[in-house]
Design a protein around this motif. Sequence first.
Motif, PDB file in Angstrom:
ATOM      1  N   VAL A 169      12.233  21.116  27.010  1.00 61.26           N
ATOM      2  CA  VAL A 169      12.879  22.208  26.044  1.00 61.26           C
ATOM      3  C   VAL A 169      10.784  22.379  25.945  1.00 61.26           C
ATOM      4  O   VAL A 169      11.095  23.405  26.332  1.00 61.26           O
ATOM      5  CB  VAL A 169      13.500  22.283  25.466  1.00 61.26           C
ATOM      6  N   GLY A 170       9.908  21.425  25.729  1.00 60.90           N
ATOM      7  CA  GLY A 170       8.898  21.854  25.199  1.00 60.90           C
ATOM      8  C   GLY A 170       8.151  22.160  26.804  1.00 60.90           C
ATOM      9  O   GLY A 170       6.966  23.129  27.139  1.00 60.90           O
ATOM     10  N   LEU A 171       8.440  21.265  28.024  1.00 60.11           N
ATOM     11  CA  LEU A 171       7.484  22.219  29.152  1.00 60.11           C
ATOM     12  C   LEU A 171       8.051  23.003  29.190  1.00 60.11           C
ATOM     13  O   LEU A 171       7.217  23.677  30.298  1.00 60.11           O
ATOM     14  CB  LEU A 171       7.499  20.394  29.725  1.00 60.11           C
ATOM     15  N   LEU A 172       8.880  23.686  30.211  1.00 59.28           N
ATOM     16  CA  LEU A 172       9.795  24.294  30.858  1.00 59.28           C
ATOM     17  C   LEU A 172      10.431  25.427  30.819  1.00 59.28           C
ATOM     18  O   LEU A 172      11.121  26.185  30.862  1.00 59.28           O
ATOM     19  CB  LEU A 172      11.000  23.777  31.755  1.00 59.28           C
ATOM     20  N   GLY A 173      10.806  25.428  28.677  1.00 56.11           N
ATOM     21  CA  GLY A 173      11.557  26.426  28.032  1.00 56.11           C
ATOM     22  C   GLY A 173      10.231  27.699  27.566  1.00 56.11           C
ATOM     23  O   GLY A 173       9.487  27.128  27.394  1.00 56.11           O
ATOM     24  N   PRO A 174      10.452  28.738  27.714  1.00 54.32           N
ATOM     25  CA  PRO A 174      10.089  29.847  27.191  1.00 54.32           C
ATOM     26  C   PRO A 174       9.945  30.370  25.875  1.00 54.32           C
ATOM     27  O   PRO A 174      11.247  29.423  25.404  1.00 54.32           O
ATOM     28  CB  PRO A 174      10.233  31.049  28.261  1.00 54.32           C
ATOM     29  N   ARG A 175       9.009  30.969  25.847  1.00 54.44           N
ATOM     30  CA  ARG A 175       9.279  31.307  24.316  1.00 54.44           C
ATOM     31  C   ARG A 175      10.084  32.951  24.242  1.00 54.44           C
ATOM     32  O   ARG A 175      10.100  33.224  25.015  1.00 54.44           O
ATOM     33  CB  ARG A 175       7.614  31.984  23.411  1.00 54.44           C
ATOM     34  N   SER A 176      11.182  32.907  23.307  1.00 54.16           N
ATOM     35  CA  SER A 176      12.194  34.101  22.810  1.00 54.16           C
ATOM     36  C   SER A 176      11.722  34.542  21.538  1.00 54.16           C
ATOM     37  O   SER A 176      12.399  35.678  21.687  1.00 54.16           O
ATOM     38  CB  SER A 176      13.188  33.852  23.112  1.00 54.16           C
ATOM     39  N   THR A 177      11.219  34.249  21.126  1.00 52.77           N
ATOM     40  CA  THR A 177      11.768  34.605  19.666  1.00 52.77           C
ATOM     41  C   THR A 177      11.067  36.176  19.075  1.00 52.77           C
ATOM     42  O   THR A 177       9.982  36.124  19.578  1.00 52.77           O
ATOM     43  CB  THR A 177      11.086  33.959  18.228  1.00 52.77           C
ATOM     44  N   GLY A 178      11.840  37.322  18.913  1.00 55.56           N
ATOM     45  CA  GLY A 178      11.034  38.411  18.658  1.00 55.56           C
ATOM     46  C   GLY A 178      10.873  39.464  19.595  1.00 55.56           C
ATOM     47  O   GLY A 178      10.793  40.479  19.856  1.00 55.56           O
ATOM     48  N   LEU A 179      11.360  38.987  20.850  1.00 58.56           N
ATOM     49  CA  LEU A 179      11.942  39.757  22.128  1.00 58.56           C
ATOM     50  C   LEU A 179      12.730  40.173  22.587  1.00 58.56           C
ATOM     51  O   LEU A 179      14.235  39.885  22.182  1.00 58.56           O
ATOM     52  CB  LEU A 179      11.253  39.397  23.137  1.00 58.56           C
ATOM     53  N   ALA A 180      13.792  42.006  23.045  1.00 56.53           N
ATOM     54  CA  ALA A 180      14.053  41.914  23.002  1.00 56.53           C
ATOM     55  C   ALA A 180      14.362  41.833  24.493  1.00 56.53           C
ATOM     56  O   ALA A 180      13.875  41.339  24.867  1.00 56.53           O
ATOM     57  CB  ALA A 180      14.189  43.450  23.714  1.00 56.53           C
TER      58      ALA A 180
END
Length: 468
Positions: free
Chosen positions: A452-463
């Motif tokens: 998750v740390g290396l491959l996952g994008p950020r998502s919080t607060g985005l439409a």
Amino acid sequence: MSKANDGEGAAMTEARPGTATSGPAAVLESLPLSGWHRRLVVLVGIGSFFDLYEVFLGGVLAPILAREWALGSAGKAAVVSSGFLGMFVGAVLLSIAADRFGRRTVFLLNLLTYSLFSVAAAFSPNLETFLVLRFLAGLGLGAELVLVDTYLAEFLPRRVRGRWTAWAYTVGFLGVPVAALLGGRLVAAQSIAGVDGWRWLLVAGGLGAFFVLVLRLVLPESPRWLVAHGRREEAAAVAADVARRAGAPVEGEVSTADSGEPRAGSTVAVLRIAFSGVYRTRTVMLLIFQVLQTVAYYGFGTLAPLVLVAKGFDVTESLGYAALSFAGYPLGSLASVPLVERFERKWLIIASALAIGVLGIVFAAGVTPLVIVGSGFALTAVSNVFSNAFHIYQAEIFPTTIRSTAGGIAYSLSRATSAFLPFVAVPLLATAGPIAVFGGAAGLIVLLCLDVGLLGPRSTGLALEELG
């Protein structure tokens, strides 16, 4: 070029993260949180209650049926895994169906299937019949949690999406301690009205799910799904109706302009999107994650009663301790409500996963009821910070066209791993002991965190449209 080919080509067009939110989606994003949203969350969350009730019921039933039908390790593992195997198949088939035929349709179909076969399983005369009917009941519930994630993500405004999805799961996770408490009481009662107590556990789940199915008839179809299928006028009408019910009626007509997201096409075309461009990395991350999170999350819930029996507690006593530990599930879910919006979700997933690994080893090494129940409670509480964060996360990182299919196929791997896990963990528990089982799980959790740390994008607060 034919219309069919046009649709196929459109489905294969990538959505670009950062697309502006418009039309019905913009209406849904602009709405204030209202009583309508809260009722939606409760209706969806109550359905997840029965999924989670069923998931942990296998661990409750295994020691009971081992005594009832003189089962060995293989028989106990089969009791736990049969429902998970059905959930694996159901997660694939019904998640694809939800992208093809609509969220609302499959929401009703899955609970109907589960309800019928759960009640039927209560009348099983032998292990073989029981396993088949548990498989079929699991088939109905396979996509339930993926649909919860997808449906709420598509209706809730981005500023409250995480928090209110966590509330839905808080309602659902009440099913876990209920399963353990009911199991303990019904096992102690032996029989009610001439029927074995464990059979009433299955009847309760089936009839309760049917009641929720009736309540869900009022749910609307997702406007975002309707737009993805070219039904823009219907989408605009649903969005306008939701706005009216939320107390913020739209002035004039809702725009039916193209949202810029990929259009619906065949399942093959949908899968091509999932493995192309920016989505390839997200899909690979989620596939790896779902295999590993099974060990982190479901391992404790399904094995806890068996671990306690292995420590020398009798069945009734072990179910009582398990019920106290399982109380952490709804309380941990409640604790996640403020956390999922305050912290970036990928980092919350990693932090809570590491805590699961440490607490699992403490639980496995515990010898007194205080240490066992205390560490079990803490583990289940932090497990649901982890669970809520990843359920919200997996619904955010794909576009509407592939949201249910991508999430469902990845999530099906967790169900398949859950079906396979007892055949490894139960014999290992008997030969190597609980510390070896939970120590191995902690090692896999470290790999999960790296994934998750290396491959996952950020998502919080985005439409959703901004994420792609």
